[in-house]
Motif scaffolding. Structure first.
Motif, PDB file in Angstrom:
ATOM      1  N   LEU A 273       0.833  -1.213   0.000  1.00  0.00           N
ATOM      2  CA  LEU A 273       0.000   0.000   0.000  1.00  0.00           C
ATOM      3  C   LEU A 273       0.867   1.261   0.000  1.00  0.00           C
ATOM      4  O   LEU A 273       0.526   2.261  -0.640  1.00  0.00           O
ATOM      5  CB  LEU A 273      -0.941   0.009   1.212  1.00  0.00           C
ATOM      6  N   ALA A 274       1.998   1.201   0.701  1.00  0.00           N
ATOM      7  CA  ALA A 274       2.876   2.374   0.760  1.00  0.00           C
ATOM      8  C   ALA A 274       3.591   2.600  -0.572  1.00  0.00           C
ATOM      9  O   ALA A 274       3.892   3.736  -0.939  1.00  0.00           O
ATOM     10  CB  ALA A 274       3.895   2.193   1.881  1.00  0.00           C
ATOM     11  N   ALA A 275       3.850   1.517  -1.294  1.00  0.00           N
ATOM     12  CA  ALA A 275       4.666   1.642  -2.506  1.00  0.00           C
ATOM     13  C   ALA A 275       3.842   1.761  -3.788  1.00  0.00           C
ATOM     14  O   ALA A 275       4.371   2.185  -4.818  1.00  0.00           O
ATOM     15  CB  ALA A 275       5.598   0.422  -2.616  1.00  0.00           C
ATOM     16  N   VAL A 276       2.586   1.357  -3.737  1.00  0.00           N
ATOM     17  CA  VAL A 276       1.796   1.335  -4.975  1.00  0.00           C
ATOM     18  C   VAL A 276       0.560   2.220  -4.808  1.00  0.00           C
ATOM     19  O   VAL A 276      -0.366   1.870  -4.079  1.00  0.00           O
ATOM     20  CB  VAL A 276       1.345  -0.115  -5.318  1.00  0.00           C
ATOM     21  N   PRO A 277       0.533   3.376  -5.482  1.00  0.00           N
ATOM     22  CA  PRO A 277      -0.668   4.227  -5.386  1.00  0.00           C
ATOM     23  C   PRO A 277      -1.868   3.553  -6.054  1.00  0.00           C
ATOM     24  O   PRO A 277      -1.699   2.594  -6.815  1.00  0.00           O
ATOM     25  CB  PRO A 277      -0.268   5.502  -6.137  1.00  0.00           C
ATOM     26  N   ASP A 278      -3.042   4.074  -5.783  1.00  0.00           N
ATOM     27  CA  ASP A 278      -4.288   3.576  -6.392  1.00  0.00           C
ATOM     28  C   ASP A 278      -4.457   2.065  -6.204  1.00  0.00           C
ATOM     29  O   ASP A 278      -4.698   1.316  -7.158  1.00  0.00           O
ATOM     30  CB  ASP A 278      -4.330   3.940  -7.885  1.00  0.00           C
ATOM     31  N   THR A 279      -4.264   1.664  -4.962  1.00  0.00           N
ATOM     32  CA  THR A 279      -4.445   0.262  -4.597  1.00  0.00           C
ATOM     33  C   THR A 279      -5.527   0.189  -3.525  1.00  0.00           C
ATOM     34  O   THR A 279      -5.521   0.989  -2.593  1.00  0.00           O
ATOM     35  CB  THR A 279      -3.141  -0.318  -4.019  1.00  0.00           C
ATOM     36  N   VAL A 280      -6.433  -0.747  -3.667  1.00  0.00           N
ATOM     37  CA  VAL A 280      -7.511  -0.908  -2.684  1.00  0.00           C
ATOM     38  C   VAL A 280      -7.322  -2.241  -1.975  1.00  0.00           C
ATOM     39  O   VAL A 280      -7.167  -3.277  -2.629  1.00  0.00           O
ATOM     40  CB  VAL A 280      -8.890  -0.909  -3.401  1.00  0.00           C
TER      41      VAL A 280
END
Ligand code: PLP
Length: 380
Positions: A273-280
Motif C-alpha cells: 500500500l505504501a509503494a503502490v498508489p491507487d491500490t484498494v
C-alpha cells in the motif's frame, strides 16, 4: 531464465504436505495397505488408524467421533451437505453470495436463494432473515472466504436461521478457516461442517464433514455403505491418516502461527500500500484470517500481473478463476459491489505455515515494480 527462488504465496489454493503427514502416510502405503473393511489383522490395524484419525478430527471440529464423515475433500463435503440434505428432505436451499463454487453451484442448480453481502464481504443478516421461511431446509454460510479471507459471523447466522427457518440445518464450509480459527468453538452452532486436508498441510483429495447426530442426509454415492452409509467407497486410509497428522500440527501450532503470520501479512500489505498508489485493500483487515491478503490495483489486469510475478518467482493468484481460457470476474468482488475494471486487477497473496520473512521480502521487492511496469505499458 528460471527465478532463483520461489516465494509461494498461494496457500489458500493449496499447501505443501507437512513432514508429520508424510510420515503418517508412509506406513499405510506399504505396510497397512489392507482394505479396512476386511476381517484379518492387517485390515483391523488399518481400521484402527482410521478410528484414531476420526478421534483427532472430532476433537479439532468439536464433534463426537461418530459424527465425522471422511470425504474426498472440500467440494465433496460441501455437495454432500447441500445436495444430500436436499435429496433427503427436499425444500429450499440458501447460501451467501460469496460461497465457494462447491456450495454456490449446487444451491443455484437446485433453484435455491442467494443472500447478499456488504461492501466488506460479510453476509447481510437482514437479507438472510428475509430469505428464510419454513420451506428452507439447508442454509450454507462459510466461516472464512477463500478470496478475501473475511470471517463470517456464524453465531449470529445460526440465531437468524433458528428463529426464521424451523426446518433448516446450518452448514458451514470451514475449508479456509481451519488453519487460522478455532473451528470447534466458532462453528459450534453449525449442524454440518466441511474441511479439506490440502488447505492445512495434509494431502489432496481427502477431507471431513461433520454431520451432527440427528441430521438426515442422503448419500451422493451408493455402494459398500462406508461412513454410516453416507460415503461409500474404500477408505483413503493413508490420506485420512495424513489429514489427522496435519490436524495435530494445526492444533499444536495454530495460535503461534496466527500471530507470526498476521505480522508477516501486515508487513506485506502495508508495504504494498505504501509503494503502490491507487491500490484498494478489499474487505477489512481486522475481519480477515491471518494468512490472507487481498488487493485490487487500478488500471491493470491480474492475468498480466501474475505472469510478471511468476517470472520473478512469486506465486500468487487472482480472485478470478480461469475457465475455458477466459478470465471470469470474481463473483465475490461482484457481490461486494466492486466494478468489473477494478475487480479485474485483483491479487490474492495467501500465507501458510511455511511462509517466512524472506518470502515477504521477495514479494515486496517484486510486486510494486511489476504493477508500475504494467501501468506504464497501459498508458505508454
Ligand atoms: N471451499 C472453499 C472455501 C475452498 O477454498 C475450496 C478450495 O479452494 C473448496 C471448498 C474445495 O475444496 P477441495 O479443493 O478440497 O475440493
Amino acid at each position: 531464465m528460471a527465478p532463483e527462488r520461489i516465494a509461494y504465496l498461494d496457500n489458500a489454493a493449496s499447501t505443501p504436505l507437512c513432514t508429520e503427514a508424510v510420515e503418517a502416510m508412509a506406513p499405510l502405503h506399504r505396510e497397512l495397505y489392507a482394505n479396512p473393511t476386511g476381517a484379518h489383522r492387517m485390515a483391523r490395524d488399518t481400521r484402527r488408524c482410521i478410528d484414531d484419525a476420526r478421534d483427532v478430527m472430532a476433537e479439532a471440529l468439536g464433534s463426537a467421533p461418530g459424527e465425522i464423515v471422511f470425504t474426498g475433500g472440500g467440494t465433496e463435503g460441501d455437495n454432500l451437505a447441500v445436495v444430500g440434505r436436499h435429496m433427503q428432505v427436499g425444500g429450499v436451499t440458501v447460501c451467501s453470495a460469496i460461497e465457494h463454487h462447491a456450495v454456490l453451484e449446487p444451491v443455484e442448480h437446485l433453484g435455491g436463494r442467494v443472500v447478499s453481502v456488504d461492501a466488506t464481504g460479510v453476509i447481510d443478516l437482514d437479507a438472510l432473515a428475509a430469505a428464510l421461511d419454513d420451506s428452507v431446509t439447508v442454509v450454507s454460510v462459510m466461516l472464512a472466504n477463500n478470496e478475501t479471507g473475511m470471517v463470517q459471523p456464524l453465531g449470529q447466522v445460526a440465531e437468524v436461521v433458528r428463529s426464521s427457518a424451523s426446518s433448516a440445518v446450518l452448514h458451514t464450509d470451514a475449508v479456509q478457516a481451519f488453519p487460522w480459527l478455532d473451528v470447534a468453538s466458532l462453528a459450534a452452532d453449525a449442524d454440518l461442517i466441511s474441511v479439506s486436508a490440502h488447505k492445512f498441510g495434509g494431502p489432496k483429495g481427502v477431507g471431513a464433514l461433520v454431520v451432527r447426530d440427528g441430521v438426515e442426509l442422503s448419500p451422493l454415492m451408493l455402494g459398500g455403505g462406508q461412513e454410516r452409509g453416507l460415503r461409500s467407497g474404500t477408505h483413503n486410509a493413508a490420506g485420512i491418516a495424513g489429514m489427522a497428522a496435519a490436524t495435530e500440527v494445526v492444533l499444536k501450532s495454530r495460535s503461534e502461527q496466527v500471530v507470526r503470520l498476521a505480522g508477516l501479512r501486515d508487513r506485506l500489505v502495508d508495504g504494498i500500500l505504501a509503494a503502490v498508489p491507487d491500490t484498494v485493500e478489499t474487505g477489512a483487515r481486522s475481519g480477515k484470517v491471518a494468512g490472507s491478503a487481498h488487493l485490487c490495483f487500478e488500471g491493470i489486469e491480474s492475468e498480466a500481473l501474475l505472469f510478471l510475478l511468476e517470472d520473478a518467482g512469486v506465486y500468487a493468484s487472482a480472485a478470478s478463476s480461469c475457465s475455458s481460457g477466459a478470465q471470469d470476474p470474481s463473483h465475490v468482488l461482484a457481490a461486494m459491489g466492486y466494478d468489473r475494471m477494478l475487480a479485474g486487477g485483483s491479487l490474492r497473496l495467501s500465507l501458510g505455515y511455511e511462509t517466512a520473512d524472506v518470502d515477504i521480502d521477495q514479494a515486496l521487492a517484486v510486486i510494486p515494480d511489476a504493477v508500475a511496469r504494467l501501468r506504464d505499458y497501459e498508458t505508454g
